[in-house]
Enzyme design. Structure first.
Site, PDB file in Angstrom:
ATOM      1  N   GLU A   1      -5.161   1.657   2.544  1.00 16.82           N
ATOM      2  CA  GLU A   1      -5.048   0.553   3.505  1.00 16.82           C
ATOM      3  C   GLU A   1      -5.207   1.027   4.939  1.00 16.82           C
ATOM      4  OE1 GLU A   1      -2.994  -2.313   6.243  1.00 16.82           O
ATOM      5  OE2 GLU A   1      -2.555  -0.198   5.858  1.00 16.82           O
TER       6      GLU A   1
ATOM      7  N   ASP B   1      -0.382   4.431   0.923  1.00 20.12           N
ATOM      8  CA  ASP B   1      -0.870   5.483   1.812  1.00 20.12           C
ATOM      9  C   ASP B   1      -0.202   5.406   3.177  1.00 20.12           C
ATOM     10  OD1 ASP B   1      -2.354   3.053   2.255  1.00 20.12           O
ATOM     11  OD2 ASP B   1      -3.801   4.193   3.441  1.00 20.12           O
TER      12      ASP B   1
ATOM     13  N   HIS C   1       0.850  -1.195   0.000  1.00 22.93           N
ATOM     14  CA  HIS C   1       0.000   0.000   0.000  1.00 22.93           C
ATOM     15  C   HIS C   1       0.884   1.243   0.000  1.00 22.93           C
ATOM     16  CE1 HIS C   1       0.499   1.097   4.318  1.00 22.93           C
ATOM     17  NE2 HIS C   1       0.461  -0.196   4.571  1.00 22.93           N
TER      18      HIS C   1
END
Length: 377
Positions: A146, A90, A88
């Site tokens: 996520e 983020d 992920h």
């Protein structure tokens, strides 16, 4: 969903020299990723950057879905099994750690350990691996959201949109593990327990029922919940339960008529969601209300999978259970064996002083490159 194919503009960087996995090279890439802000819900800039870097590479198809970026390999001849590398992009909100800095062999900064270090390893492998020299077709999945609510998780969307991902023989999540191979992951339940009382003037408390007083004995007991280690599938997982939020009271001169406590229950992969819910509810007095507000099933521990055993054997990787929840759970629920392996430090996740050890970046690259290559000696 947008797509770019190999015939597009050749913006992809050419393979690096033989020292492509040198620690400082991968750290340069990680520094750029850290300095590209991508708090959950604001991943557009980092998705654009990854898209531009990967666009035009031969041997596959680049797919953009919202703020997720996926590389789909072209089918090989003869047919090879497919492995998915996933991470992920983020991060949690910044805590004064927006910019990357290096010190004493560590790269500090927001997301350095969770999990842009893993993303940097993925991009380094994408830049350098020769598909013709691999024993697998390799898909790369950079997904968003996520760290936010599970309903918005980018991988959940991708597994629905791209059914071909479910045909993978193995998925490797480059979550922080400090170079351990972490199997599965614990499941999680959040339950709100509501204790009712009756409001009254604080000068005449006998005319009301204090919800805090009603809850006090139970709170004292539940906050002493003993963690329970469980050895499962060759790894240790730990069951925990914590009161994470508590709210009560309307004003300083009103007897509180309600107390609400959030229980955060981390349960081991040997339990189903239904079993975990029964266990949790049994800890709450029947006169209190208990509502499950969030739930995520555990990830299957795939320690007996032959390619997992091979990874451990070849590199001497330490095996552990994943204490936190990761998207290994989504892959295993979709029928794809999976494990966690990455350069970051799990204990530093979401801390202001999080960092990734720079030597770990090189080690992760070299192990994964060797694992994916044809030579399995």
């Amino acid at each position: 969903m947008s797509r770019w194919c190999a015939a597009g503009p050749m913006l992809h960087l050419q393979p690096m020299a033989t020292d492509a996995y040198a620690a400082d090279r991968v750290a340069d890439l990680l520094e750029t990723l850290v300095n590209t802000a991508s708090v959950t819900g604001q991943e557009g800039a980092i998705a654009d950057w990854i898209t531009a870097r990967m666009r035009g590479a031969p041997g596959g198809e680049l797919i953009r879905s919202g703020n997720s970026v996926v590389w789909k390999p072209l089918p090989s001849q003869p047919v090879r099994p497919m492995i998915v590398l996933a991470g992920h992009t983020d991060t949690v909100p910044a805590q004064g750690n927006e910019r990357a800095r290096r010190e004493d062999g560590k790269l500090f900064g927001l997301g350095a350990t969770d999990m842009k270090g893993g993303d940097a390893v993925m991009l380094s492998l994408f830049d350098t691996l020769d598909p013709a020299a691999l024993r697998f077709d390799v898909a790369y999945v950079f997904y968003d959201a996520e760290e936010g609510p599970s309903a918005n998780n980018g991988l959940k969307r991708l597994l629905h949109e791209m059914q071909w991902l479910r045909a993978a023989s193995l998925a490797i999540l480059l979550e922080p593990t400090d170079l351990k191979l972490e199997l599965g992951c614990n499941g999680v339940l959040n339950a709100e327990v509501t204790v009712r009382g009756k409001s009254a003037h604080s000068a005449r408390p006998w005319t009301g029922v204090n919800a805090i007083e009603r809850a006090a004995a139970w709170l004292a007991s539940i906050t002493r919940f003993e963690s329970r280690p469980v050895n499962f599938a060759g790894a240790e997982f730990v069951e925990t339960l914590q009161v994470t939020t508590l709210r009560a009271g309307r004003a300083r001169n009103i007897i509180p008529d309600e107390l609400v406590a959030n229980l955060n229950y981390r349960f081991t992969p040997d339990r189903t969601l239904a079993e975990a819910e029964r266990t949790l509810r049994a800890l709450v007095p029947p006169e209190f209300e208990c509502n499950i507000v969030d739930a995520a099933a555990p990830g299957q521990a795939c320690g007996d999978h032959p390619e997992v055993r091979e990874f451990v054997r070849r590199f001497g990787a330490k095996v552990a259970g994943k204490q936190g929840w990761t998207d290994v759970a989504q892959f295993t629920a979709a029928g794809v064996p999976a494990f966690n392996f990455g350069p970051g430090i799990p204990e530093l996740c979401h801390q202001a002083a999080e960092y990734c050890p720079i030597p770990n970046l090189e080690t992760a690259c070299r192990w994964l490159a060797a694992f994916l290559s044809r030579d399995t000696a």
